[in-house]
Design a protein around this motif. Structure first.
Motif, PDB file in Angstrom:
ATOM      1  N   HIS A   1       0.379   4.023  -2.796  1.00 32.92           N
ATOM      2  CA  HIS A   1      -0.088   5.331  -2.351  1.00 32.92           C
ATOM      3  C   HIS A   1       0.901   6.427  -2.738  1.00 32.92           C
ATOM      4  O   HIS A   1       0.497   7.539  -3.112  1.00 32.92           O
ATOM      5  CB  HIS A   1      -0.326   5.320  -0.835  1.00 32.92           C
ATOM      6  CG  HIS A   1      -0.851   6.631  -0.315  1.00 32.92           C
ATOM      7  ND1 HIS A   1      -0.087   7.471   0.463  1.00 32.92           N
ATOM      8  CD2 HIS A   1      -2.035   7.261  -0.486  1.00 32.92           C
ATOM      9  CE1 HIS A   1      -0.795   8.550   0.761  1.00 32.92           C
ATOM     10  NE2 HIS A   1      -1.980   8.451   0.196  1.00 32.92           N
ATOM     11  N   ALA A   2       2.185   6.137  -2.667  1.00 29.71           N
ATOM     12  CA  ALA A   2       3.197   7.138  -3.067  1.00 29.71           C
ATOM     13  C   ALA A   2       3.013   7.513  -4.532  1.00 29.71           C
ATOM     14  O   ALA A   2       3.043   8.696  -4.896  1.00 29.71           O
ATOM     15  CB  ALA A   2       4.600   6.580  -2.826  1.00 29.71           C
TER      16      ALA A   2
ATOM     17  N   LEU B   1      -0.325   9.475  -4.877  1.00 32.22           N
ATOM     18  CA  LEU B   1      -0.221  10.815  -4.289  1.00 32.22           C
ATOM     19  C   LEU B   1       0.533  11.759  -5.215  1.00 32.22           C
ATOM     20  O   LEU B   1       0.125  12.903  -5.432  1.00 32.22           O
ATOM     21  CB  LEU B   1       0.472  10.715  -2.933  1.00 32.22           C
ATOM     22  CG  LEU B   1       0.516  11.981  -2.081  1.00 32.22           C
ATOM     23  CD1 LEU B   1      -0.889  12.453  -1.751  1.00 32.22           C
ATOM     24  CD2 LEU B   1       1.294  11.729  -0.786  1.00 32.22           C
ATOM     25  N   ARG B   2       1.624  11.261  -5.763  1.00 34.67           N
ATOM     26  CA  ARG B   2       2.427  12.142  -6.632  1.00 34.67           C
ATOM     27  C   ARG B   2       1.711  12.414  -7.949  1.00 34.67           C
ATOM     28  O   ARG B   2       1.794  13.506  -8.490  1.00 34.67           O
ATOM     29  CB  ARG B   2       3.801  11.514  -6.875  1.00 34.67           C
ATOM     30  CG  ARG B   2       4.661  11.560  -5.626  1.00 34.67           C
ATOM     31  CD  ARG B   2       6.047  10.992  -5.819  1.00 34.67           C
ATOM     32  NE  ARG B   2       6.738  11.015  -4.530  1.00 34.67           N
ATOM     33  CZ  ARG B   2       7.345   9.969  -3.991  1.00 34.67           C
ATOM     34  NH1 ARG B   2       7.353   8.804  -4.619  1.00 34.67           N
ATOM     35  NH2 ARG B   2       7.933  10.076  -2.822  1.00 34.67           N
TER      36      ARG B   2
ATOM     37  N   GLU C   1      -5.924   8.755  -1.930  1.00 33.47           N
ATOM     38  CA  GLU C   1      -6.406   7.643  -1.100  1.00 33.47           C
ATOM     39  C   GLU C   1      -7.533   6.894  -1.821  1.00 33.47           C
ATOM     40  O   GLU C   1      -7.595   5.661  -1.787  1.00 33.47           O
ATOM     41  CB  GLU C   1      -6.882   8.175   0.249  1.00 33.47           C
ATOM     42  CG  GLU C   1      -5.734   8.636   1.149  1.00 33.47           C
ATOM     43  CD  GLU C   1      -6.206   9.024   2.536  1.00 33.47           C
ATOM     44  OE1 GLU C   1      -7.439   9.049   2.760  1.00 33.47           O
ATOM     45  OE2 GLU C   1      -5.342   9.302   3.385  1.00 33.47           O
TER      46      GLU C   1
ATOM     47  N   GLU D   1       8.246  17.312  -3.082  1.00 34.45           N
ATOM     48  CA  GLU D   1       6.898  16.734  -3.129  1.00 34.45           C
ATOM     49  C   GLU D   1       5.861  17.832  -3.391  1.00 34.45           C
ATOM     50  O   GLU D   1       4.966  17.675  -4.209  1.00 34.45           O
ATOM     51  CB  GLU D   1       6.557  16.030  -1.813  1.00 34.45           C
ATOM     52  CG  GLU D   1       7.452  14.861  -1.448  1.00 34.45           C
ATOM     53  CD  GLU D   1       7.109  13.580  -2.192  1.00 34.45           C
ATOM     54  OE1 GLU D   1       6.372  13.635  -3.201  1.00 34.45           O
ATOM     55  OE2 GLU D   1       7.604  12.524  -1.766  1.00 34.45           O
TER      56      GLU D   1
ATOM     57  N   VAL E   1       0.825  -1.223   0.000  1.00 31.50           N
ATOM     58  CA  VAL E   1       0.000   0.000   0.000  1.00 31.50           C
ATOM     59  C   VAL E   1       0.856   1.269   0.000  1.00 31.50           C
ATOM     60  O   VAL E   1       0.500   2.275  -0.643  1.00 31.50           O
ATOM     61  CB  VAL E   1      -1.009   0.000   1.175  1.00 31.50           C
ATOM     62  CG1 VAL E   1      -0.291   0.062   2.524  1.00 31.50           C
ATOM     63  CG2 VAL E   1      -1.991   1.154   1.045  1.00 31.50           C
ATOM     64  N   GLY E   2       1.986   1.238   0.663  1.00 29.01           N
ATOM     65  CA  GLY E   2       2.836   2.428   0.712  1.00 29.01           C
ATOM     66  C   GLY E   2       3.368   2.807  -0.668  1.00 29.01           C
ATOM     67  O   GLY E   2       3.409   3.981  -1.039  1.00 29.01           O
ATOM     68  N   ARG E   3       3.751   1.793  -1.410  1.00 30.04           N
ATOM     69  CA  ARG E   3       4.293   2.031  -2.751  1.00 30.04           C
ATOM     70  C   ARG E   3       3.195   2.560  -3.686  1.00 30.04           C
ATOM     71  O   ARG E   3       3.419   3.503  -4.455  1.00 30.04           O
ATOM     72  CB  ARG E   3       4.851   0.714  -3.293  1.00 30.04           C
ATOM     73  CG  ARG E   3       5.506   0.799  -4.644  1.00 30.04           C
ATOM     74  CD  ARG E   3       6.910   1.338  -4.509  1.00 30.04           C
ATOM     75  NE  ARG E   3       7.545   1.446  -5.830  1.00 30.04           N
ATOM     76  CZ  ARG E   3       7.379   2.488  -6.639  1.00 30.04           C
ATOM     77  NH1 ARG E   3       6.631   3.504  -6.264  1.00 30.04           N
ATOM     78  NH2 ARG E   3       7.981   2.534  -7.802  1.00 30.04           N
TER      79      ARG E   3
END
Lengths: 177, 177
Positions: free
Chosen positions: A39-40, A43-44, A53, A123, A35-37
């Motif tokens: 979501h990153a 998000l970007r 999300e 970011e 999920v972190g990968r």
């Protein structure tokens, strides 16, 4: 019916097979790991947390529904990443609430302008880029996709992809100067 | 030649200052909230109302009825050429043995605990299972006649997933007493 060779691939996470068999707990494990990968990336590309999300959730919902089509010839993470890119690109294409693209640095939002005060935050600078430029920049310079792949995924020409990358780099360099 | 001044942008190296900043970006960013709950709610085709199930077989019966309806809808779905997916037939059916092993285990659990299920709930479950098995047999026959039809292969995997979900819920319901 003759069945194909099922020699297990070392690239296949056993949780993938379990999830294909309907094991939601196995799929949750995959979700937790990735999920972190995802979501990153979302998000970007989206530039906005809430929509990112929403897109992240959508990626995993699609992954569950398409999991039986993952053939194990690539890594699960690679398959999921491509699915995530396609999902986000599609989501961005159909979303109406994306603000109109900012056309030049002078009009960049505060979250980018404040970089000139010496607070380097790439970011935020990426988030402040015009939509297409941001997506191409993230896919090319952050994620490593080639222009031809980006053009295909985004439904634009290779020339447009190159132009948007050129624009994104120029805008970022301007605010980072 | 491009007229937008972007010729050769592919050949331009990423400016060092920008490259350094990009290199420092984290590849994973956890979302601010746990998104799993939303994913789970979207992907679980049959709810797991264990607490309610202890009081009543109705939730499972409703879920099974929904499943039967879904299967009925699927059975009349035209498999048009445009519905053919890119993924290979082999990718879609390669998991069948693994899934069958899972359903065999779950059916064994259900068989051992069938006396603990409400007779009406058991009847609904058995009807749904019969429909699913008939659908699997139908798809096998169709695939034997048209082994390259990716839409059929995907449908086969989908029906197996539905069987696993139904059996898993039935087994949990039986074990919950």
């Amino acid at each position: 019916m003759p069945l194909p060779d099922r020699t297990p691939s070392p690239l296949v996470d056993p949780r993938v097979a379990a999830a294909v068999g309907g094991d939601l707990r196995a799929f949750e494990g995959l979700y937790r790991d990735h999920v972190g990968r995802v979501h990153a990336l979302a998000l970007r590309m989206c530039g906005r947390g809430a929509f990112a999300e929403e897109m992240t959730q959508e990626v995993f919902v699609k992954a569950w529904r398409k999991l039986h089509l993952f053939d194990g010839r690539s890594r699960f993470s690679t398959w999921l990443h491509r699915l995530a890119v396609n999902t986000v690109v599609d989501g961005m294409r159909h979303e109406a609430h994306e603000p109109e693209a900012t056309e030049n640095v002078a009009e960049l939002p505060d979250n980018v302008r404040y970089l000139r005060q010496g607070r380097i935050d790439l970011e935020r600078a990426i988030a402040g880029l015009p939509t297409k430029a941001r997506m191409v920049f993230v896919l090319h310079d952050v994620e490593g996709y080639k222009h031809e792949e980006i053009a295909e995924m985004m439904g634009i020409s290779g020339g447009t992809a190159r132009g948007q990358l050129h624009r994104a780099r120029g805008l970022l360099r301007e605010v980072l100067r | 030649m491009s007229t937008d001044g972007t010729d050769g942008v592919d050949d331009l190296e990423l400016p060092a200052d920008l490259a350094a900043l990009i290199g420092g970006l984290p590849m994973e960013i956890e979302p601010d909230r746990d998104l799993w709950e939303g994913v789970e709610a979207a992907v679980a085709p049959v709810p797991l109302p264990l607490r309610a199930a202890r009081r009543s077989w109705l939730p499972l019966a409703l879920a099974a009825a929904t499943l039967i309806g879904a299967l009925a809808a699927w059975s009349v779905r035209p498999v048009a050429p445009g519905d053919v997916r890119e993924e290979t037939t082999q990718a879609a059916v390669r998991w069948e043995d693994d899934v069958r092993a899972t359903t065999d285990e779950l059916e064994a659990v259900l068989e051992r605990r069938r006396g603990e299920l409400d007779p009406q709930a058991l009847a609904v479950i058995e009807r749904a299972l019969a429909d699913i098995d008939a659908a699997i047999a139908d798809v096998h026959r169709a695939l034997a006649a048209d082994p390259g039809n990716d839409a059929l292969a995907a449908a086969l995997a989908d029906v197996w997933q539905r069987k696993v979900h139904l059996l898993r819920n039935a087994a949990e319901l039986a074990e919950a007493g």
